[in-house]
Each structure stands twice: as C-alpha cells, then as structure tokens.
Design a protein around this motif. Sequence first.
Motif, PDB file in Angstrom:
ATOM      1  N   ARG A  97       0.921  -1.286  -0.032  1.00 13.22           N
ATOM      2  CA  ARG A  97      -0.050  -0.100  -0.053  1.00 13.22           C
ATOM      3  C   ARG A  97       0.926   1.518   0.083  1.00 13.22           C
ATOM      4  N   LEU A  98       2.103   1.126   0.271  1.00 11.99           N
ATOM      5  CA  LEU A  98       3.182   2.236   0.194  1.00 11.99           C
ATOM      6  C   LEU A  98       3.585   2.449  -1.220  1.00 11.99           C
ATOM      7  N   ARG A  99       3.936   3.775  -1.566  1.00 16.24           N
ATOM      8  CA  ARG A  99       4.669   4.001  -2.843  1.00 16.24           C
ATOM      9  C   ARG A  99       6.129   3.921  -2.308  1.00 16.24           C
ATOM     10  N   VAL A 100       7.148   3.698  -3.317  1.00 10.99           N
ATOM     11  CA  VAL A 100       8.377   2.975  -3.346  1.00 10.99           C
ATOM     12  C   VAL A 100       9.190   4.089  -2.535  1.00 10.99           C
ATOM     13  N   GLY A 101       9.078   5.382  -2.686  1.00 10.27           N
ATOM     14  CA  GLY A 101       9.678   6.518  -2.000  1.00 10.27           C
ATOM     15  C   GLY A 101       9.299   6.160  -0.642  1.00 10.27           C
ATOM     16  N   ARG A 102       8.180   6.281  -0.229  1.00 12.12           N
ATOM     17  CA  ARG A 102       7.976   6.090   1.124  1.00 12.12           C
ATOM     18  C   ARG A 102       8.603   4.884   1.757  1.00 12.12           C
ATOM     19  N   ILE A 103       8.478   3.640   1.016  1.00  5.23           N
ATOM     20  CA  ILE A 103       9.060   2.511   1.508  1.00  5.23           C
ATOM     21  C   ILE A 103      10.560   2.835   1.897  1.00  5.23           C
ATOM     22  N   ILE A 104      11.314   3.369   1.158  1.00  9.08           N
ATOM     23  CA  ILE A 104      12.796   3.616   1.460  1.00  9.08           C
ATOM     24  C   ILE A 104      12.785   4.660   2.595  1.00  9.08           C
ATOM     25  N   ALA A 105      11.958   5.537   2.578  1.00  9.50           N
ATOM     26  CA  ALA A 105      11.972   6.343   3.621  1.00  9.50           C
ATOM     27  C   ALA A 105      11.772   5.886   4.982  1.00  9.50           C
ATOM     28  N   GLU A 106      11.014   4.818   4.998  1.00  6.98           N
ATOM     29  CA  GLU A 106      10.421   4.309   6.426  1.00  6.98           C
ATOM     30  C   GLU A 106      11.213   4.093   7.499  1.00  6.98           C
ATOM     31  N   PRO A 107      12.541   3.319   7.259  1.00  9.82           N
ATOM     32  CA  PRO A 107      13.611   3.528   8.320  1.00  9.82           C
ATOM     33  C   PRO A 107      13.913   4.810   8.926  1.00  9.82           C
ATOM     34  N   LEU A 108      14.269   5.543   8.022  1.00  4.08           N
ATOM     35  CA  LEU A 108      14.426   6.842   8.321  1.00  4.08           C
ATOM     36  C   LEU A 108      13.301   7.785   9.446  1.00  4.08           C
TER      37      LEU A 108
ATOM     38  N   VAL B 297      16.488   9.734   0.379  1.00  3.27           N
ATOM     39  CA  VAL B 297      15.755   8.766  -0.454  1.00  3.27           C
ATOM     40  C   VAL B 297      16.416   8.754  -1.855  1.00  3.27           C
ATOM     41  N   GLU B 298      16.307   9.910  -2.610  1.00  3.00           N
ATOM     42  CA  GLU B 298      16.561   9.904  -3.893  1.00  3.00           C
ATOM     43  C   GLU B 298      17.996   9.595  -4.252  1.00  3.00           C
ATOM     44  N   ASP B 299      19.009   9.933  -3.170  1.00  2.00           N
ATOM     45  CA  ASP B 299      20.229   9.528  -3.363  1.00  2.00           C
ATOM     46  C   ASP B 299      20.580   7.998  -3.375  1.00  2.00           C
ATOM     47  N   ILE B 300      19.762   7.286  -2.332  1.00  4.82           N
ATOM     48  CA  ILE B 300      19.869   5.970  -2.209  1.00  4.82           C
ATOM     49  C   ILE B 300      19.344   5.118  -3.414  1.00  4.82           C
ATOM     50  N   ALA B 301      18.129   5.746  -3.766  1.00  5.02           N
ATOM     51  CA  ALA B 301      17.490   5.284  -5.081  1.00  5.02           C
ATOM     52  C   ALA B 301      18.301   5.095  -6.168  1.00  5.02           C
TER      53      ALA B 301
ATOM     54  N   HIS C  93      11.128   8.246 -11.085  1.00  8.33           N
ATOM     55  CA  HIS C  93       9.916   7.795 -11.759  1.00  8.33           C
ATOM     56  C   HIS C  93       9.401   6.420 -10.925  1.00  8.33           C
ATOM     57  N   HIS C  94      10.501   5.674 -10.627  1.00  8.08           N
ATOM     58  CA  HIS C  94       9.985   4.506  -9.720  1.00  8.08           C
ATOM     59  C   HIS C  94       9.725   4.814  -8.329  1.00  8.08           C
ATOM     60  N   LEU C  95      10.046   5.936  -7.561  1.00  9.84           N
ATOM     61  CA  LEU C  95       9.755   6.319  -6.548  1.00  9.84           C
ATOM     62  C   LEU C  95       8.276   6.628  -6.123  1.00  9.84           C
ATOM     63  N   ASP C  96       7.595   6.941  -7.279  1.00  7.77           N
ATOM     64  CA  ASP C  96       6.128   7.096  -7.400  1.00  7.77           C
ATOM     65  C   ASP C  96       5.200   6.138  -7.706  1.00  7.77           C
ATOM     66  N   ARG C  97       5.813   4.858  -7.792  1.00  8.29           N
ATOM     67  CA  ARG C  97       5.194   3.737  -8.242  1.00  8.29           C
ATOM     68  C   ARG C  97       4.909   2.982  -6.663  1.00  8.29           C
TER      69      ARG C  97
ATOM     70  N   LEU D  11       6.361  -2.748 -10.452  1.00  7.17           N
ATOM     71  CA  LEU D  11       7.734  -2.867 -10.672  1.00  7.17           C
ATOM     72  C   LEU D  11       7.916  -4.302 -11.058  1.00  7.17           C
ATOM     73  N   SER D  12       9.139  -4.755 -11.816  1.00  9.73           N
ATOM     74  CA  SER D  12       9.454  -6.029 -11.833  1.00  9.73           C
ATOM     75  C   SER D  12      10.140  -6.543 -10.773  1.00  9.73           C
ATOM     76  N   GLY D  13      10.491  -7.950 -10.586  1.00 12.97           N
ATOM     77  CA  GLY D  13      10.885  -8.407  -9.789  1.00 12.97           C
ATOM     78  C   GLY D  13      12.326  -8.086  -9.111  1.00 12.97           C
ATOM     79  N   GLY D  14      13.223  -7.776 -10.159  1.00 12.86           N
ATOM     80  CA  GLY D  14      14.620  -7.030 -10.088  1.00 12.86           C
ATOM     81  C   GLY D  14      14.195  -5.708  -9.550  1.00 12.86           C
ATOM     82  N   GLN D  15      13.378  -4.764 -10.014  1.00 13.03           N
ATOM     83  CA  GLN D  15      13.372  -3.571  -9.450  1.00 13.03           C
ATOM     84  C   GLN D  15      12.924  -3.805  -7.849  1.00 13.03           C
ATOM     85  N   ARG D  16      11.901  -4.653  -7.669  1.00 12.07           N
ATOM     86  CA  ARG D  16      11.372  -4.743  -6.231  1.00 12.07           C
ATOM     87  C   ARG D  16      12.600  -4.919  -5.197  1.00 12.07           C
ATOM     88  N   GLN D  17      13.674  -6.002  -5.575  1.00 14.23           N
ATOM     89  CA  GLN D  17      14.753  -6.324  -4.906  1.00 14.23           C
ATOM     90  C   GLN D  17      15.485  -5.204  -4.703  1.00 14.23           C
ATOM     91  N   ARG D  18      15.663  -4.237  -5.705  1.00 14.53           N
ATOM     92  CA  ARG D  18      16.440  -3.266  -5.856  1.00 14.53           C
ATOM     93  C   ARG D  18      15.887  -2.315  -4.447  1.00 14.53           C
TER      94      ARG D  18
END
Length: 340
Positions: free
Chosen positions: A100-111, A126-130, A138-142, A147-154
């Motif tokens: 239910r979370l966009r990718v940007g928010r998922i990466i930001a969650e630990p912070l 978040v943009e730097d790590i991405a 573009h991926h951060l809003d998805r 995303l593909s399996g490889g992108q999800r693992q990224r």
Amino acid sequence: MSRVVEITDLKVYHRTPHGPLRAVDGVTLHVDSGETLGLVGESGCGKSTLARCIVGINRPSQGTIALGGQGLGSGRADRLSRARAVQMVFQDPSGSLNPRLRVGRIIAEPLIVHRLGSTAQRQVRVEDIAAQVGLTSHHLDRFPHELSGGQRQRVSIARALALEPGLLVCDEAVSALDVSVQAQVLNLLLDVQDRLKVALLFISHDLSVVRYVAHRIAVMYLGRIVEVGPADAVWKRRAHPYTRALTNAIPDEQVRRDNIELLEGDVPSPINPPSGCPFRTRCPFARARCAEEVPQLRDRGGGLSVACHFAEEIEQGRTAEATDWPAAVGASPNASLTSA
Ligand code: SF4
C-alpha cells in the motif's frame, strides 16, 4: 580490519513434542568490515535461523552475537542500535514490501521510524539511495506491484541501506529472480559494497553463486559450520566431503573431471541428528570413528578450517570410499535418515 559481527557458540533449539529441534547447534563465526562472507548449505540447514538471530528476529537459546563489538539485548534501545548496525534483504521482495506504500515512502520508512532528518532531508536521502541502486524518481512514485521482480529487490536493498548499516544480511536475495536478473542484482550488491564499504553476509543454497560474490565462505550442515575459509580455498580444495558434494551440482568442467561424489539422501532430522559427525549418514568416507566423535573445526592451513576427522586424507585423495563403516557403525548408513 574490525569485526562488524562476532557470533560465539550460538545455539537455537526449538521445543517440539519429539524433543529439541537443533536449528543452530554451536556456531562460531565472524564478518569483518567491508568483506562478504558467503554462508552456503541446503534448505533447512539453519542458515536463515542464524540470519534471523543476527538481525534480532529470532532469539538464540545460547551463545552471543556482538555487533560492532557490542553485545545487544532485546530492549528498545538495543533494538534501535541493532537496526542501525545490521539490516536484512529477504528472498521474496513482494512479501517484504508494503503493497500500500509507494516506493519512495518504503525507502524512507527506516528514517521515519528512527526520526532521522527533516522531511526535505529524508527526500534528498531517498533519491540518493535510489540512484545508488539504479532506481529513478519515476520508480519512487510507483507501488511495488508496478515494478519488476528485479526492481522490487532493488527497493529492498535501498530500504536496507537507508540507515547506513555496517552489515547487510542477504538471505537468498537473488534466488527468486530470473537468472539474467540475478546477475544484475549480484553485480549491484558488489558495486554497493565497493562504494559504501558495507559488509555482506550472503546466504544461499548455491555454492556457485556464493563463490562469485564472497571473500570467505562458510559451509553449514545440520546447524553446524563444517568448513570455513577464503572463497578460493573452499572452492578449490573441497576439503570437507559435504563441500565436495555441493560442487557436484555445478556444471563446471573441472568439477566433472574430478569426479566429485553425488550427494544422496535427505538432510537428517535436526530433532534426531546422527551421533558423531552430522554428515556421516550421507558421507562416502564415513568410518567407525565418525559415529563416535563429533569432528571439531580444525585449522588446515591457508585460513581454511574443516570439521572432518579425515580431511587431510580426503584432500590429498588418499582416502577411497570407505567400505567398512556400516558394519563398524552397526547400522545401515541410511538408518537415521528422515525428512528435514
Ligand atoms: S568426519 Fe567422517 S563422516 Fe564426517 S565428513 Fe569426515 S569422513 Fe565424513
């Protein structure tokens, strides 16, 4: 070189109606800063349980885990320290990312959880790590399912890197991906390690993959480390019969020429492990001593340690497959084989 994790005599026993299940049975291991330790073994050998203890998901029954030189307990402050010292990348990115979370928010969650930085600072981070893991704005809003399996693992790797941990535990992190994508994610991990100097504990059932990424390799069988040393030495010397057997599945000319033994049968039940050497019910070199005495890890030179009574002879090719052992042990070799 400093130690990012030091594990000493770790045991994880689970209570069952049939007796204790020894998932991890006395493991001593370390990972140094900036290195990759590959942990390899068949499914059910205790690799994932060990990983989950390091990140604090499972609690050990006995033994210690020191992260960055400090032993950590289970209090809130310890949990936060642990989260900033070690992070984990799981096998299935779909299951470990909140749909239910966009990718940007998922990466930001630990912070956010650790209250690090302002909203604007977190966005920059978040943009730097991405970017470091090959994702764009573009991926951060998805959402993950877009995303593909490889992108999800990224995304999983980016989230794990958000707190700049000293150690990244990758538990079968590429096993669920297509072969071509596996190579991309492996190269990404190597690149990230090189740039960020983060240590990796890379866990896999596939020795050929582990060999590709690891500086050192530890081979695990039935809750114990049976061989550990520099990746080249483990791969080329194959001093433990189990390591030899693992290489058999690998389509490598040299391995085929060496006529490595087939690995037959299942891993014995960790509720009722064999006496003596845990590998003896599947080992073509087993003898009477193997049923009576648990082999301890012994220094074999060149940084290699091997838990086998006959490692010298086996490595030098002086030991033919034993023919005497069923009589000596007094039972069929497969007598104690049960499904793991
Ligand atoms: S100790 Fe014996 S059973 Fe165990 S690996 Fe060595 S030869 Fe095989």
